[in-house]
Design an enzyme around this catalytic site. Sequence first.
Site, PDB file in Angstrom:
ATOM      1  N   HIS A  78      35.684  49.886  12.756  1.00 25.31           N
ATOM      2  CA  HIS A  78      35.085  49.039  11.727  1.00 25.31           C
ATOM      3  C   HIS A  78      35.980  47.838  11.453  1.00 25.31           C
ATOM      4  O   HIS A  78      37.194  47.919  11.534  1.00 25.31           O
ATOM      5  CB  HIS A  78      34.797  49.812  10.435  1.00 25.31           C
ATOM      6  CG  HIS A  78      35.960  50.541   9.856  1.00 25.31           C
ATOM      7  ND1 HIS A  78      36.489  51.694  10.413  1.00 25.31           N
ATOM      8  CD2 HIS A  78      36.700  50.304   8.750  1.00 25.31           C
ATOM      9  CE1 HIS A  78      37.493  52.131   9.670  1.00 25.31           C
ATOM     10  NE2 HIS A  78      37.650  51.290   8.657  1.00 25.31           N
ATOM     11  N   HIS A 129      36.957  45.197   8.557  1.00 24.44           N
ATOM     12  CA  HIS A 129      36.917  44.843   7.138  1.00 24.44           C
ATOM     13  C   HIS A 129      36.850  43.322   7.055  1.00 24.44           C
ATOM     14  O   HIS A 129      37.609  42.629   7.735  1.00 24.44           O
ATOM     15  CB  HIS A 129      38.201  45.277   6.420  1.00 24.44           C
ATOM     16  CG  HIS A 129      38.377  46.746   6.299  1.00 24.44           C
ATOM     17  ND1 HIS A 129      37.986  47.442   5.185  1.00 24.44           N
ATOM     18  CD2 HIS A 129      38.921  47.651   7.152  1.00 24.44           C
ATOM     19  CE1 HIS A 129      38.288  48.715   5.350  1.00 24.44           C
ATOM     20  NE2 HIS A 129      38.859  48.876   6.540  1.00 24.44           N
ATOM     21  N   ASP A 137      31.775  47.426   1.122  1.00 26.15           N
ATOM     22  CA  ASP A 137      32.733  48.520   0.993  1.00 26.15           C
ATOM     23  C   ASP A 137      32.567  49.161  -0.383  1.00 26.15           C
ATOM     24  O   ASP A 137      32.397  48.455  -1.377  1.00 26.15           O
ATOM     25  CB  ASP A 137      34.156  47.978   1.163  1.00 26.15           C
ATOM     26  CG  ASP A 137      35.180  49.061   1.380  1.00 26.15           C
ATOM     27  OD1 ASP A 137      35.359  49.888   0.464  1.00 26.15           O
ATOM     28  OD2 ASP A 137      35.806  49.084   2.448  1.00 26.15           O
ATOM     29  N   ALA A 194      46.930  52.902   9.291  1.00 24.88           N
ATOM     30  CA  ALA A 194      46.197  53.262   8.068  1.00 24.88           C
ATOM     31  C   ALA A 194      44.689  53.360   8.281  1.00 24.88           C
ATOM     32  O   ALA A 194      43.907  53.085   7.379  1.00 24.88           O
ATOM     33  CB  ALA A 194      46.528  52.321   6.907  1.00 24.88           C
ATOM     34  N   GLN A 195      44.270  53.809   9.479  1.00 25.67           N
ATOM     35  CA  GLN A 195      42.846  54.021   9.725  1.00 25.67           C
ATOM     36  C   GLN A 195      42.436  55.333   9.066  1.00 25.67           C
ATOM     37  O   GLN A 195      42.955  56.393   9.402  1.00 25.67           O
ATOM     38  CB  GLN A 195      42.548  54.068  11.226  1.00 25.67           C
ATOM     39  CG  GLN A 195      41.071  54.205  11.522  1.00 25.67           C
ATOM     40  CD  GLN A 195      40.754  54.147  13.010  1.00 25.67           C
ATOM     41  OE1 GLN A 195      41.637  54.064  13.851  1.00 25.67           O
ATOM     42  NE2 GLN A 195      39.474  54.190  13.330  1.00 25.67           N
ATOM     43  N   SER A 196      41.504  55.262   8.117  1.00 19.09           N
ATOM     44  CA  SER A 196      41.094  56.461   7.387  1.00 19.09           C
ATOM     45  C   SER A 196      39.734  56.991   7.822  1.00 19.09           C
ATOM     46  O   SER A 196      39.379  58.111   7.479  1.00 19.09           O
ATOM     47  CB  SER A 196      41.100  56.201   5.879  1.00 19.09           C
ATOM     48  OG  SER A 196      40.232  55.148   5.552  1.00 19.09           O
ATOM     49  N   ASN A 231      42.006  48.382  11.309  1.00 20.32           N
ATOM     50  CA  ASN A 231      43.096  49.353  11.297  1.00 20.32           C
ATOM     51  C   ASN A 231      42.920  50.282  12.497  1.00 20.32           C
ATOM     52  O   ASN A 231      41.803  50.682  12.807  1.00 20.32           O
ATOM     53  CB  ASN A 231      43.076  50.171  10.005  1.00 20.32           C
ATOM     54  CG  ASN A 231      43.285  49.307   8.779  1.00 20.32           C
ATOM     55  OD1 ASN A 231      44.050  48.346   8.811  1.00 20.32           O
ATOM     56  ND2 ASN A 231      42.596  49.629   7.714  1.00 20.32           N
ATOM     57  N   SER A 266      21.659  59.148   5.911  1.00 23.62           N
ATOM     58  CA  SER A 266      21.855  60.309   5.042  1.00 23.62           C
ATOM     59  C   SER A 266      22.788  59.970   3.877  1.00 23.62           C
ATOM     60  O   SER A 266      22.898  60.742   2.934  1.00 23.62           O
ATOM     61  CB  SER A 266      22.362  61.521   5.828  1.00 23.62           C
ATOM     62  OG  SER A 266      23.625  61.278   6.408  1.00 23.62           O
TER      63      SER A 266
END
Length: 163
Positions: free
Chosen positions: A149, A151, A80, A142-144, A136, A63
Amino acid sequence: MAAAVVLAAGLCVARRAVAVAGPRGVQVRGAAGVTDGDEVAKAQQAAPGGAAPTIFSRILDRSLPADILYEDQQCLAFRDVAPQAPVHFLVIPKKPIPRISQAEEEDQQLLGHLLLVAKETAKAEGLGDGYRLVINDGKLGAQSVYHLHIHVLGGRQLQWPPG
């Protein structure tokens, strides 16, 4: 307990910019498109659970569009949208694990698979001279986005310490 897991090596590749379609139209972001402060602010506001879909679940169900680099039955790797290095992509499991600290014993094979996919995709992206893997975990890490996941960052000489 919140943490940031970082694995590092050296590196070098060409610089890239990414066009991102969003609510404010199309934006072009380079390797320094988002500051550390932006990511920390996002992490402070991110909901660590709940029924709402994450941006990653929306990429998985198609989606939301993504520049997909690799996909198999267990995971997906994609660029990213706000790269922090000339090469910056994410590897996510299709299984919705919110945080690395919430992974279970039964996830052991999947977690190893994510690392192997990160390695193979980094190789395919020309990161033979090295790269950094970052996970993270939680607000202080700082996991948003609360979908596990990895990086993968490379394409230039990275600095140490990272945080």
